[in-house]
Design a protein around this motif. Sequence first.
Motif, PDB file in Angstrom:
ATOM      1  N   VAL A 223       0.878  -1.165   0.000  1.00 44.11           N
ATOM      2  CA  VAL A 223       0.000   0.000   0.000  1.00 44.11           C
ATOM      3  C   VAL A 223       0.911   1.209   0.000  1.00 44.11           C
ATOM      4  CG1 VAL A 223      -1.763   1.299   1.252  1.00 44.11           C
ATOM      5  CG2 VAL A 223      -1.842  -1.205   1.249  1.00 44.11           C
ATOM      6  N   MET A 224       0.753   2.063  -1.012  1.00 43.11           N
ATOM      7  CA  MET A 224       1.603   3.248  -1.067  1.00 43.11           C
ATOM      8  C   MET A 224       0.753   4.489  -1.272  1.00 43.11           C
ATOM      9  SD  MET A 224       3.539   3.094  -4.801  1.00 43.11           S
ATOM     10  CE  MET A 224       4.410   1.609  -4.430  1.00 43.11           C
ATOM     11  N   GLY A 225       1.330   5.604  -0.867  1.00 43.81           N
ATOM     12  CA  GLY A 225       0.673   6.889  -1.054  1.00 43.81           C
ATOM     13  C   GLY A 225       0.857   7.397  -2.474  1.00 43.81           C
ATOM     14  N   ARG A 226       0.095   8.415  -2.814  1.00 46.22           N
ATOM     15  CA  ARG A 226       0.136   8.976  -4.160  1.00 46.22           C
ATOM     16  C   ARG A 226       1.513   9.520  -4.515  1.00 46.22           C
ATOM     17  NH1 ARG A 226      -0.168  13.952  -5.878  1.00 46.22           N
ATOM     18  NH2 ARG A 226      -0.881  14.697  -3.861  1.00 46.22           N
ATOM     19  N   GLY A 227       2.161  10.223  -3.575  1.00 43.77           N
ATOM     20  CA  GLY A 227       3.480  10.778  -3.855  1.00 43.77           C
ATOM     21  C   GLY A 227       4.502   9.705  -4.172  1.00 43.77           C
ATOM     22  N   THR A 228       4.481   8.630  -3.429  1.00 43.01           N
ATOM     23  CA  THR A 228       5.404   7.516  -3.669  1.00 43.01           C
ATOM     24  C   THR A 228       5.096   6.867  -5.015  1.00 43.01           C
ATOM     25  OG1 THR A 228       5.640   7.151  -1.303  1.00 43.01           O
ATOM     26  CG2 THR A 228       6.256   5.325  -2.754  1.00 43.01           C
ATOM     27  N   TYR A 229       3.821   6.672  -5.303  1.00 42.70           N
ATOM     28  CA  TYR A 229       3.417   6.097  -6.588  1.00 42.70           C
ATOM     29  C   TYR A 229       3.914   6.966  -7.743  1.00 42.70           C
ATOM     30  CZ  TYR A 229       0.220   5.214 -10.491  1.00 42.70           C
ATOM     31  OH  TYR A 229      -0.320   4.983 -11.728  1.00 42.70           O
ATOM     32  N   GLU A 230       3.685   8.259  -7.650  1.00 39.02           N
ATOM     33  CA  GLU A 230       4.105   9.159  -8.722  1.00 39.02           C
ATOM     34  C   GLU A 230       5.622   9.170  -8.864  1.00 39.02           C
ATOM     35  OE1 GLU A 230       2.068  12.810  -7.755  1.00 39.02           O
ATOM     36  OE2 GLU A 230       0.195  12.087  -8.652  1.00 39.02           O
ATOM     37  N   LYS A 231       6.361   9.070  -7.762  1.00 41.59           N
ATOM     38  CA  LYS A 231       7.821   9.005  -7.834  1.00 41.59           C
ATOM     39  C   LYS A 231       8.251   7.709  -8.503  1.00 41.59           C
ATOM     40  CE  LYS A 231      11.772  10.795  -7.030  1.00 41.59           C
ATOM     41  NZ  LYS A 231      12.137  11.998  -7.792  1.00 41.59           N
ATOM     42  N   MET A 232       7.608   6.600  -8.157  1.00 39.16           N
ATOM     43  CA  MET A 232       7.948   5.298  -8.747  1.00 39.16           C
ATOM     44  C   MET A 232       7.771   5.315 -10.268  1.00 39.16           C
ATOM     45  SD  MET A 232       8.880   3.120  -6.363  1.00 39.16           S
ATOM     46  CE  MET A 232       8.821   1.680  -7.375  1.00 39.16           C
ATOM     47  N   LEU A 233       6.795   6.060 -10.743  1.00 38.52           N
ATOM     48  CA  LEU A 233       6.543   6.136 -12.186  1.00 38.52           C
ATOM     49  C   LEU A 233       7.703   6.804 -12.928  1.00 38.52           C
ATOM     50  CD1 LEU A 233       2.752   7.130 -12.292  1.00 38.52           C
ATOM     51  CD2 LEU A 233       3.766   4.867 -12.715  1.00 38.52           C
ATOM     52  N   THR A 234       8.501   7.616 -12.224  1.00 38.75           N
ATOM     53  CA  THR A 234       9.619   8.320 -12.862  1.00 38.75           C
ATOM     54  C   THR A 234      10.922   7.535 -12.817  1.00 38.75           C
ATOM     55  OG1 THR A 234      10.410   9.488 -10.877  1.00 38.75           O
ATOM     56  CG2 THR A 234       8.597  10.515 -12.124  1.00 38.75           C
ATOM     57  N   LEU A 235      10.941   6.415 -12.115  1.00 42.44           N
ATOM     58  CA  LEU A 235      12.198   5.689 -11.875  1.00 42.44           C
ATOM     59  C   LEU A 235      12.461   4.556 -12.863  1.00 42.44           C
ATOM     60  CD1 LEU A 235      12.145   5.525  -7.966  1.00 42.44           C
ATOM     61  CD2 LEU A 235      13.351   7.161  -9.440  1.00 42.44           C
ATOM     62  N   GLY A 236      11.719   4.491 -13.933  1.00 41.94           N
ATOM     63  CA  GLY A 236      11.946   3.422 -14.909  1.00 41.94           C
ATOM     64  C   GLY A 236      10.877   2.367 -14.831  1.00 41.94           C
ATOM     65  N   PRO A 237      11.212   1.144 -15.271  1.00 39.20           N
ATOM     66  CA  PRO A 237      10.215   0.055 -15.274  1.00 39.20           C
ATOM     67  C   PRO A 237       9.647  -0.188 -13.871  1.00 39.20           C
ATOM     68  CG  PRO A 237      12.226  -0.605 -16.412  1.00 39.20           C
ATOM     69  CD  PRO A 237      12.510   0.727 -15.767  1.00 39.20           C
ATOM     70  N   TRP A 238       8.392  -0.597 -13.831  1.00 38.52           N
ATOM     71  CA  TRP A 238       7.716  -0.880 -12.556  1.00 38.52           C
ATOM     72  C   TRP A 238       8.507  -1.937 -11.807  1.00 38.52           C
ATOM     73  CZ3 TRP A 238       4.580   1.924  -9.935  1.00 38.52           C
ATOM     74  CH2 TRP A 238       3.829   1.387  -8.902  1.00 38.52           C
ATOM     75  N   ALA A 239       8.874  -1.641 -10.572  1.00 34.75           N
ATOM     76  CA  ALA A 239       9.811  -2.487  -9.839  1.00 34.75           C
ATOM     77  C   ALA A 239       9.150  -3.507  -8.903  1.00 34.75           C
ATOM     78  CB  ALA A 239      10.757  -1.601  -9.025  1.00 34.75           C
ATOM     79  N   HIS A 240       7.859  -3.412  -8.693  1.00 36.64           N
ATOM     80  CA  HIS A 240       7.223  -4.267  -7.683  1.00 36.64           C
ATOM     81  C   HIS A 240       6.661  -5.553  -8.284  1.00 36.64           C
ATOM     82  CE1 HIS A 240       7.790  -1.351  -4.573  1.00 36.64           C
ATOM     83  NE2 HIS A 240       7.205  -0.425  -5.293  1.00 36.64           N
ATOM     84  N   ASP A 241       6.908  -6.655  -7.577  1.00 31.86           N
ATOM     85  CA  ASP A 241       6.360  -7.943  -8.007  1.00 31.86           C
ATOM     86  C   ASP A 241       5.142  -8.342  -7.181  1.00 31.86           C
ATOM     87  OD1 ASP A 241       7.558  -8.567  -5.609  1.00 31.86           O
ATOM     88  OD2 ASP A 241       8.705 -10.255  -6.371  1.00 31.86           O
ATOM     89  N   ARG A 242       4.741  -7.489  -6.255  1.00 32.75           N
ATOM     90  CA  ARG A 242       3.538  -7.708  -5.451  1.00 32.75           C
ATOM     91  C   ARG A 242       2.450  -6.760  -5.967  1.00 32.75           C
ATOM     92  NH1 ARG A 242       6.628 -10.801  -3.648  1.00 32.75           N
ATOM     93  NH2 ARG A 242       6.976 -11.643  -1.615  1.00 32.75           N
ATOM     94  N   PRO A 243       1.194  -7.098  -5.741  1.00 34.04           N
ATOM     95  CA  PRO A 243       0.135  -6.154  -6.080  1.00 34.04           C
ATOM     96  C   PRO A 243       0.305  -4.860  -5.278  1.00 34.04           C
ATOM     97  CG  PRO A 243      -0.784  -8.257  -5.318  1.00 34.04           C
ATOM     98  CD  PRO A 243       0.695  -8.324  -5.139  1.00 34.04           C
ATOM     99  N   VAL A 244      -0.021  -3.735  -5.885  1.00 33.05           N
ATOM    100  CA  VAL A 244       0.105  -2.432  -5.249  1.00 33.05           C
ATOM    101  C   VAL A 244      -1.262  -1.764  -5.206  1.00 33.05           C
ATOM    102  CG1 VAL A 244       1.094  -0.109  -5.466  1.00 33.05           C
ATOM    103  CG2 VAL A 244       2.513  -2.119  -5.945  1.00 33.05           C
ATOM    104  N   LEU A 245      -1.598  -1.244  -4.042  1.00 31.75           N
ATOM    105  CA  LEU A 245      -2.803  -0.451  -3.874  1.00 31.75           C
ATOM    106  C   LEU A 245      -2.340   0.956  -3.511  1.00 31.75           C
ATOM    107  CD1 LEU A 245      -6.084  -1.417  -2.215  1.00 31.75           C
ATOM    108  CD2 LEU A 245      -5.049   0.774  -1.718  1.00 31.75           C
ATOM    109  N   VAL A 246      -2.712   1.930  -4.328  1.00 33.20           N
ATOM    110  CA  VAL A 246      -2.347   3.323  -4.062  1.00 33.20           C
ATOM    111  C   VAL A 246      -3.503   3.957  -3.311  1.00 33.20           C
ATOM    112  CG1 VAL A 246      -1.694   5.538  -5.059  1.00 33.20           C
ATOM    113  CG2 VAL A 246      -0.945   3.400  -6.150  1.00 33.20           C
TER     114      VAL A 246
END
Length: 178
Positions: free
Chosen positions: A49-72
């Motif tokens: 479970v991540m917040g919007r700011g973390t989600y938006e930052k993750m989008l700028t870091l390249g390919p999606w890095a998580h192998d678990r489901p993510v709930l924003v």
Amino acid sequence: MASAHVFIATSLDGFIARPDGDIDWLLQRDDPDEDHGYADFIADKDLIVMGRGTYEKMLTLGPWAHDRPVLVLSKQLAGAPVPEALAGKVRFSGSAPRELMETLAGQNVHRVYVDGGQLVQSFLRAGLVADMVITTVPVLLGSGRPLFGALSRDIDWTLVSSRSFPSGLVQSRYRLKP
């Protein structure tokens, strides 16, 4: 109810990002030869479970890095469509932390990784965080986004372990005091 767990890095002066959200100071310290325990931490988590700011930052870091489901968890994104590239990997919710955790428990989710400064703060205020792994990076930022915010009461923790790394990082594990 599902349990919430934190794995996060902070500067020596307690910031998780610069005021503009930049984390270059952290990424520069990322040593691929050092195992900071993330793989072990995430191994038993059902969901991130991540917040919007973390989600938006993750989008700028390249390919999606998580192998678990993510709930924003974001009131702003709730009801918005998930980007096509993340379909089946990410979903959005505007629920409050306690309501979300009760819902997740009903979906057979047991252990949740909570990521993002404001989100961690809201889960702490709601009394939902069971344990935290905090890695301190030996850099002073002077200002930024703090890991911890205002609380209405003290929250007592027990230090479970602490270790240092050749890069200078120090990692401490805490468990909520019963």
